[in-house]
Design a protein around this motif. Structure first.
Motif, PDB file in Angstrom:
ATOM      1  N   ARG A   1      -0.567   6.133   2.170  1.00 27.76           N
ATOM      2  CA  ARG A   1      -1.487   6.321   1.048  1.00 27.76           C
ATOM      3  C   ARG A   1      -1.864   4.972   0.468  1.00 27.76           C
ATOM      4  O   ARG A   1      -1.050   4.047   0.440  1.00 27.76           O
TER       5      ARG A   1
ATOM      6  N   SER B   1      -8.467   1.897   4.818  1.00 31.60           N
ATOM      7  CA  SER B   1      -7.462   2.606   4.032  1.00 31.60           C
ATOM      8  C   SER B   1      -7.609   4.106   4.204  1.00 31.60           C
ATOM      9  O   SER B   1      -6.625   4.837   4.424  1.00 31.60           O
ATOM     10  N   LYS B   2      -8.834   4.588   4.106  1.00 32.02           N
ATOM     11  CA  LYS B   2      -9.088   6.021   4.236  1.00 32.02           C
ATOM     12  C   LYS B   2      -8.793   6.510   5.655  1.00 32.02           C
ATOM     13  O   LYS B   2      -8.306   7.643   5.843  1.00 32.02           O
TER      14      LYS B   2
ATOM     15  N   GLN C   1       6.867   8.322   3.173  1.00 33.07           N
ATOM     16  CA  GLN C   1       5.516   7.801   3.001  1.00 33.07           C
ATOM     17  C   GLN C   1       5.522   6.358   2.526  1.00 33.07           C
ATOM     18  O   GLN C   1       6.460   5.912   1.860  1.00 33.07           O
TER      19      GLN C   1
ATOM     20  N   GLU D   1      -5.088   6.909   5.911  1.00 33.06           N
ATOM     21  CA  GLU D   1      -4.677   8.102   5.161  1.00 33.06           C
ATOM     22  C   GLU D   1      -4.984   9.375   5.955  1.00 33.06           C
ATOM     23  O   GLU D   1      -4.141  10.268   6.083  1.00 33.06           O
ATOM     24  N   THR D   2      -6.197   9.454   6.491  1.00 33.94           N
ATOM     25  CA  THR D   2      -6.616  10.646   7.231  1.00 33.94           C
ATOM     26  C   THR D   2      -5.763  10.865   8.471  1.00 33.94           C
ATOM     27  O   THR D   2      -5.361  11.991   8.777  1.00 33.94           O
TER      28      THR D   2
ATOM     29  N   THR E   1      -2.743  10.115   9.018  1.00 36.25           N
ATOM     30  CA  THR E   1      -1.301  10.333   8.789  1.00 36.25           C
ATOM     31  C   THR E   1      -1.032  11.437   7.774  1.00 36.25           C
ATOM     32  O   THR E   1       0.124  11.656   7.401  1.00 36.25           O
ATOM     33  N   ARG E   2      -2.054  12.127   7.335  1.00 32.20           N
ATOM     34  CA  ARG E   2      -1.926  13.084   6.244  1.00 32.20           C
ATOM     35  C   ARG E   2      -0.917  14.190   6.524  1.00 32.20           C
ATOM     36  O   ARG E   2      -0.259  14.694   5.624  1.00 32.20           O
TER      37      ARG E   2
ATOM     38  N   ARG F   1       3.610   9.100   6.493  1.00 34.48           N
ATOM     39  CA  ARG F   1       2.338   9.233   5.787  1.00 34.48           C
ATOM     40  C   ARG F   1       1.977   7.931   5.087  1.00 34.48           C
ATOM     41  O   ARG F   1       2.844   7.277   4.499  1.00 34.48           O
TER      42      ARG F   1
ATOM     43  N   VAL G   1       3.183   3.780   0.361  1.00 33.10           N
ATOM     44  CA  VAL G   1       2.088   3.726  -0.609  1.00 33.10           C
ATOM     45  C   VAL G   1       1.748   2.264  -0.856  1.00 33.10           C
ATOM     46  O   VAL G   1       2.595   1.493  -1.320  1.00 33.10           O
TER      47      VAL G   1
END
Length: 213
Positions: free
Chosen positions: A89, A105-106, A119, A109-110, A112-113, A87, A121
């Protein structure tokens, strides 16, 4: 991980800042493979930008953001995190992310949510003050409640090239962290350097357990 030394690398090698930061961006993949895909940790915090970075008076902020855009675009194109079921973030408190960097970035994130094999970060404008203020705004009644509302759990290992200072990172999580410096600039870091740092960390951790039973 604090990817320090990109500007000094540029000066030492006589290369543009943009190239230094682009080369430095590759350490995100390196650390992900070593620590998360390699099952040595379940969270990697990559401190790319603090909120303070946007107030710099030199010309480094633009190249940093452009290098981050190129790095994230490549990660999306090759499904780097998704193929490893990791994931992703991104955390930004600044509100100053360039539009394309925010979009990438978004998108990471989407995509790999749903994954749960650890994860990564990436801090893209982290503010320690705002992290703490957010936790306090929820009116915690004890320190344990404050800690539960802060962004990060306890950090066990902090790695930074060339020098050791937290640079406005989540210091509340570093109370028991082992801090290790690498005698290289960020773009020069290799798997061998990470393996050496990991061995040093394990040795120091074993010493601490033995010395403080």
């Amino acid at each position: 991980y604090m990817p320090d030394g990109n500007r000094r690398f540029a000066r030492a090698k006589g290369v543009p800042l943009s190239k230094a930061y682009s080369l430095g961006g590759k350490t995100l993949k390196l650390l992900t493979d070593f620590f998360i895909a390699g099952r040595k940790a379940n969270m990697l915090i990559y401190h790319a930008l603090s909120e303070h970075t946007y107030s710099r008076i030199d010309e480094s902020t633009g190249p940093i953001c452009k290098a981050a855009e190129n790095t994230f675009r490549d990660l999306l194109k090759e499904d780097f995190f998704a193929r490893r079921r990791i994931r992703f973030r991104a955390i930004d408190h600044s509100g100053k992310l360039p539009r394309e960097l925010d979009r990438l970035s978004k998108a990471l994130e989407t995509s790999t949510r749903k994954f749960d094999r650890g994860q990564v970060v990436v801090l893209l404008g982290y503010s320690l003050d705002k992290d703490i203020a957010r936790a306090l705004s929820q009116k915690p009644r004890s320190y344990a409640e404050i800690r539960s509302k802060l962004l990060f759990p306890e950090i066990g290992l902090v790695i930074r090239p060339t020098e050791m200072r937290p640079s406005g990172g989540p210091v509340y999580a570093m109370a028991q962290a082992q801090m290790i410096t690498l005698d290289k600039f960020n773009p020069e870091i290799s798997m061998k350097d990470l393996a050496r740092a990991w061995r040093d960390f394990l040795a120091l951790k074993a010493y601490r357990v033995k010395d403080n039973p």
